[in-house]
Design a protein around this motif. Structure first.
Motif, PDB file in Angstrom:
ATOM      1  N   PRO A  55       0.820  -1.215   0.000  1.00 21.49           N
ATOM      2  CA  PRO A  55       0.000   0.000   0.000  1.00 21.49           C
ATOM      3  C   PRO A  55       0.859   1.273   0.000  1.00 21.49           C
ATOM      4  CG  PRO A  55      -0.806  -1.561   1.640  1.00 21.49           C
ATOM      5  CD  PRO A  55       0.494  -2.097   1.109  1.00 21.49           C
ATOM      6  N   ASP A  56       0.298   2.347  -0.535  1.00 17.53           N
ATOM      7  CA  ASP A  56       1.031   3.619  -0.662  1.00 17.53           C
ATOM      8  C   ASP A  56       1.539   4.128   0.680  1.00 17.53           C
ATOM      9  OD1 ASP A  56       0.781   3.697  -3.393  1.00 17.53           O
ATOM     10  OD2 ASP A  56      -1.044   4.923  -3.372  1.00 17.53           O
ATOM     11  N   ARG A  57       0.769   3.951   1.745  1.00 22.00           N
ATOM     12  CA  ARG A  57       1.196   4.473   3.048  1.00 22.00           C
ATOM     13  C   ARG A  57       2.494   3.808   3.516  1.00 22.00           C
ATOM     14  NH1 ARG A  57      -0.167   0.852   6.900  1.00 22.00           N
ATOM     15  NH2 ARG A  57      -1.807  -0.636   6.385  1.00 22.00           N
ATOM     16  N   ILE A  58       2.691   2.516   3.184  1.00 26.36           N
ATOM     17  CA  ILE A  58       3.934   1.837   3.550  1.00 26.36           C
ATOM     18  C   ILE A  58       5.085   2.374   2.704  1.00 26.36           C
ATOM     19  CG2 ILE A  58       5.140  -0.384   3.590  1.00 26.36           C
ATOM     20  CD1 ILE A  58       2.470  -1.687   4.284  1.00 26.36           C
ATOM     21  N   ALA A  59       4.847   2.549   1.404  1.00 29.77           N
ATOM     22  CA  ALA A  59       5.885   3.104   0.527  1.00 29.77           C
ATOM     23  C   ALA A  59       6.275   4.505   0.979  1.00 29.77           C
ATOM     24  CB  ALA A  59       5.392   3.125  -0.917  1.00 29.77           C
ATOM     25  N   SER A  61       6.056   5.756   3.976  1.00 33.58           N
ATOM     26  CA  SER A  61       6.801   5.690   5.232  1.00 33.58           C
ATOM     27  C   SER A  61       8.268   5.332   4.998  1.00 33.58           C
ATOM     28  CB  SER A  61       6.152   4.702   6.200  1.00 33.58           C
ATOM     29  OG  SER A  61       6.322   3.381   5.740  1.00 33.58           O
ATOM     30  N   LEU A  62       8.551   4.719   3.867  1.00 32.16           N
ATOM     31  CA  LEU A  62       9.930   4.396   3.477  1.00 32.16           C
ATOM     32  C   LEU A  62      10.529   5.454   2.561  1.00 32.16           C
ATOM     33  CD1 LEU A  62       9.362   0.591   2.749  1.00 32.16           C
ATOM     34  CD2 LEU A  62      10.524   1.575   4.737  1.00 32.16           C
ATOM     35  N   ARG A  63       9.774   6.575   2.376  1.00 34.01           N
ATOM     36  CA  ARG A  63      10.173   7.687   1.492  1.00 34.01           C
ATOM     37  C   ARG A  63      10.359   7.231   0.050  1.00 34.01           C
ATOM     38  NH1 ARG A  63      14.342  10.313   5.731  1.00 34.01           N
ATOM     39  NH2 ARG A  63      12.771  11.106   7.158  1.00 34.01           N
ATOM     40  N   ALA A  64       9.475   6.340  -0.383  1.00 33.50           N
ATOM     41  CA  ALA A  64       9.525   5.826  -1.751  1.00 33.50           C
ATOM     42  C   ALA A  64       8.191   6.103  -2.437  1.00 33.50           C
ATOM     43  CB  ALA A  64       9.799   4.324  -1.744  1.00 33.50           C
ATOM     44  N   ASP A  65       8.204   6.077  -3.783  1.00 35.96           N
ATOM     45  CA  ASP A  65       6.968   6.255  -4.543  1.00 35.96           C
ATOM     46  C   ASP A  65       6.154   4.965  -4.564  1.00 35.96           C
ATOM     47  OD1 ASP A  65       7.606   8.885  -5.134  1.00 35.96           O
ATOM     48  OD2 ASP A  65       8.680   8.330  -6.972  1.00 35.96           O
ATOM     49  N   PHE A  66       6.834   3.836  -4.590  1.00 39.25           N
ATOM     50  CA  PHE A  66       6.145   2.547  -4.510  1.00 39.25           C
ATOM     51  C   PHE A  66       7.063   1.527  -3.840  1.00 39.25           C
ATOM     52  CE2 PHE A  66       8.482   1.986  -8.466  1.00 39.25           C
ATOM     53  CZ  PHE A  66       8.876   0.659  -8.415  1.00 39.25           C
ATOM     54  N   ALA A  67       6.444   0.455  -3.340  1.00 38.70           N
ATOM     55  CA  ALA A  67       7.191  -0.642  -2.710  1.00 38.70           C
ATOM     56  C   ALA A  67       6.547  -1.951  -3.145  1.00 38.70           C
ATOM     57  CB  ALA A  67       7.175  -0.513  -1.193  1.00 38.70           C
ATOM     58  N   ARG A  68       7.385  -2.918  -3.497  1.00 36.25           N
ATOM     59  CA  ARG A  68       6.886  -4.213  -3.966  1.00 36.25           C
ATOM     60  C   ARG A  68       7.718  -5.327  -3.315  1.00 36.25           C
ATOM     61  NH1 ARG A  68       6.630  -3.484  -9.413  1.00 36.25           N
ATOM     62  NH2 ARG A  68       8.888  -3.648  -9.526  1.00 36.25           N
ATOM     63  N   VAL A  69       7.049  -6.392  -2.933  1.00 37.84           N
ATOM     64  CA  VAL A  69       7.697  -7.589  -2.382  1.00 37.84           C
ATOM     65  C   VAL A  69       7.472  -8.717  -3.374  1.00 37.84           C
ATOM     66  CG1 VAL A  69       7.715  -9.247  -0.488  1.00 37.84           C
ATOM     67  CG2 VAL A  69       7.317  -6.835  -0.010  1.00 37.84           C
ATOM     68  N   ASP A 117      11.497  -4.297  -3.666  1.00 35.63           N
ATOM     69  CA  ASP A 117      11.822  -3.247  -4.626  1.00 35.63           C
ATOM     70  C   ASP A 117      11.195  -1.932  -4.148  1.00 35.63           C
ATOM     71  OD1 ASP A 117      13.040  -5.123  -6.407  1.00 35.63           O
ATOM     72  OD2 ASP A 117      11.023  -5.695  -7.055  1.00 35.63           O
ATOM     73  N   LEU A 118      11.995  -0.894  -4.154  1.00 34.82           N
ATOM     74  CA  LEU A 118      11.504   0.435  -3.831  1.00 34.82           C
ATOM     75  C   LEU A 118      11.756   1.344  -5.018  1.00 34.82           C
ATOM     76  CD1 LEU A 118      12.993   0.817  -0.222  1.00 34.82           C
ATOM     77  CD2 LEU A 118      10.671   0.133  -0.860  1.00 34.82           C
ATOM     78  N   GLY A 119      10.737   2.126  -5.394  1.00 35.86           N
ATOM     79  CA  GLY A 119      10.894   3.071  -6.501  1.00 35.86           C
ATOM     80  C   GLY A 119      10.875   4.484  -5.984  1.00 35.86           C
ATOM     81  N   PHE A 120      11.852   5.282  -6.420  1.00 38.65           N
ATOM     82  CA  PHE A 120      11.959   6.676  -5.978  1.00 38.65           C
ATOM     83  C   PHE A 120      11.751   7.635  -7.120  1.00 38.65           C
ATOM     84  CE2 PHE A 120      14.488   4.111  -3.084  1.00 38.65           C
ATOM     85  CZ  PHE A 120      14.022   4.545  -1.867  1.00 38.65           C
TER      86      PHE A 120
END
Length: 120
Positions: A55-59, A61-69, A117-120
């Motif tokens: 979810p966007d809120r987790i991304a 919180s990691l200062r990323a645009d998206f996060a994927r596992v 994966d984190l996208g910035f």
């Protein structure tokens, strides 16, 4: 032994011949090669991959645009009556004279990967 072809070639008289001698005599000077041929049919799960976009809120919180596992598995399962480890393995590359010769290679490695994966 497992996998010897059935038919009119007889059975291995273990008290008289070793398996190598039995195969040589059953070959009949090249007129019966059934002992050297095998069914290479196989069922396999070669590659499976599952990904979940967090979810966007987790991304955020990691200062990323998206996060994927992602979870990926390779060579997870194979079922075959082949004598060796892998019916698709070829020891001598793509040379026409030496194709489909199996000299007992190691089996394909089973691997499992977990990635974030984190996208910035």
């Amino acid at each position: 032994p497992r996998g010897l072809p059935s038919g009119d070639i007889g059975s291995v008289p273990s008290d008289i011949l070793g398996l190598g001698d039995f195969r040589y005599q059953a070959w009949h000077g090249g007129s019966d090669a059934r002992l050297y041929l095998q069914d290479g049919s196989a069922i396999r799960v070669r590659d499976v991959s599952l990904s979940y976009e967090l979810p966007d809120r987790i991304a955020q919180s990691l200062r990323a645009d998206f996060a994927r596992v992602s979870l990926q598995g390779r060579n997870l399962f194979m079922s075959s009556d082949y004598w060796g480890y892998d019916p698709e393995f070829n020891n001598f590359g793509n040379q026409n004279l030496n194709r489909f010769i199996d000299t007992a290679p190691f089996p394909s490695a089973r691997s499992i990967y977990l990635s974030v994966d984190l996208g910035f």
